[in-house]
Design a protein around this motif. Structure first.
Motif, mmCIF file in Angstrom:
data_model
loop_
_atom_site.group_PDB
_atom_site.id
_atom_site.type_symbol
_atom_site.label_atom_id
_atom_site.label_comp_id
_atom_site.label_asym_id
_atom_site.label_seq_id
_atom_site.Cartn_x
_atom_site.Cartn_y
_atom_site.Cartn_z
ATOM 1 N N ASP A 26 0.344 -6.302 3.673
ATOM 2 C CA ASP A 26 0.662 -6.394 2.250
ATOM 3 C C ASP A 26 0.344 -7.782 1.692
ATOM 4 N N ARG B 202 -6.308 1.231 4.457
ATOM 5 C CA ARG B 202 -5.966 0.729 3.113
ATOM 6 C C ARG B 202 -7.201 0.710 2.212
ATOM 7 N N SER C 108 0.851 -1.189 0.000
ATOM 8 C CA SER C 108 0.000 0.000 0.000
ATOM 9 C C SER C 108 0.889 1.241 0.000
#
Length: 373
Positions: A370, A329, A39
């Motif tokens: 991630d 996110r 991100s």
């Protein structure tokens, strides 16, 4: 996991960590076939001062983005904004440590108690002094643009940060507490006198009317911190903290609507506004995040709720920080996640060890996210 399996696994992990500089533990099977999706979140910090020594400390723990505090070379203390040269000097010092300054902290509109403020005119609505200080803030916007510094954080506070005491935390730490029922101000009123909601909104609007157009022109994000903590509508020391509720923050972002007018979103402070933060905070993040009004995040945790809470390390509070990070996110937030208001201890009076723990905690969450679905 039984003891034998734990020891075997631990031994294998230790061997992997010591068998070579490039050795690393394998990802879980479910993550091995999942592509890493990094991100734009950035581990950051807003701790002061922005000196060579402190920048070295930040770099040691992998902090590469910060809010910086420029020095102002004005012995008389009348100039409230840094020059381009002073901002450039701060930026160059940070770059020496491979740190990027993404936000600037001004010398006015801080989070301190109004009686202690050297330049209180904006929040006291004192003319012509407040117009002079607003002009200084406008000059800060212009100089940040000329120096390539994209954001400014600020507060619109009279009471500063309110806490009623401390209590023992885990180990030898002390945690700060706010219990409205046990809070006893030193004086009935501050030098501001009574400030009801209408008066507070007038002061906020007067400021925004004059600085947001300049921020639009120079494309500098202005990030306002919520008031910490909120108080009942009848006020505390005669002050109604209108930016101490979610509804107040919703109203705030609609004044002089602009993509450069938003929040220094303190997750801890916003949690303090809620009756049930462990359930409610995620929708609040979505509300402001989906509108692109979050310019910084103070990624901290509490135990408790409005009018009765304790500040704790991020891994021991009521809010699920993993879930919160995934919401940032989800809404496309791309700026800094910063620790804030860390616990302290007798052997760590300035919280440097506590900050270091938080850097590692936030970095770990970011990296693990991630690989999440």
């Amino acid at each position: 996991m039984n003891r034998r399996r734990f020891l075997t696994t631990s031994g294998s992990a230790a061997l992997a960590l010591t068998s070579g500089a490039s050795a690393s533990l394998p990802l879980p099977a479910a993550a091995q076939n999942r592509p890493r999706q990094p991100s734009q979140l950035k581990l950051g910090c807003q701790s002061a001062p922005t000196t060579d020594e402190h920048l070295g400390y930040l770099a040691r723990y992998g902090v590469r983005h910060i809010c910086g505090y420029p020095r102002i070379g004005d012995p008389g203390g009348n100039r409230v904004y840094p020059t381009v040269d002073e901002l450039s000097s701060m930026r160059d010092l940070a770059e020496k440590h491979r740190i990027e300054i993404l936000c600037v902290g001004p010398h006015i509109l801080e989070s301190s108690y109004i009686n202690n403020e050297k330049h209180p005119a904006i929040m006291l609505a004192q003319s012509p002094e407040r117009d002079r200080d607003i002009e200084g803030f406008q000059n800060l916007i212009r100089n940040c643009a000329r120096t390539g510094l994209p954001s400014i954080k600020y507060n619109m506070s009279i009471l500063g940060v309110l806490r009623s005491g401390t209590q023992p935390g885990r180990g030898d730490e002390l945690d700060k507490v706010w219990k409205l029922s046990e809070a006893h101000p030193d004086t009935p009123l501050t030098i501001a006198g009574p400030v009801d909601a209408d008066a507070f909104w007038e002061r906020i609007t007067y400021f925004l009317d004059r600085v947001v157009p300049v921020a639009n022109e120079y494309k500098i994000r202005l990030a306002c911190h919520p008031q910490d903590p909120g108080v009942p509508p009848e006020g505390y020391q005669g002050v109604d903290r209108v930016l101490g509720t979610v509804d107040g923050l919703k109203r705030f972002i609609t004044i002089r609507e602009s993509s450069y007018h938003g929040l220094n979103f303190c997750q801890g402070t916003v949690s303090e506004m809620l009756a049930d933060p462990k359930e409610q905070i995620y929708d609040v993040i979505r509300y402001f995040g989906e509108r692109n009004k979050i310019f910084n995040v103070h990624f901290r945790n509490i135990r408790g709720h409005r009018n009765d809470f304790v500040e704790v390390f991020p891994d021991e509070g009521d809010v699920d920080m993993v879930r919160a990070l995934h919401v940032y996110r989800e809404v496309g937030y791309q700026y800094m996640l910063m620790p804030d208001h860390v616990p302290t201890a007798a052997l760590d009076p300035h919280g440097l060890q506590s900050f270091a723990f938080c850097y590692g905690y936030i970095r770990g969450l970011m990296q693990s996210a991630d690989y999440a679905v």
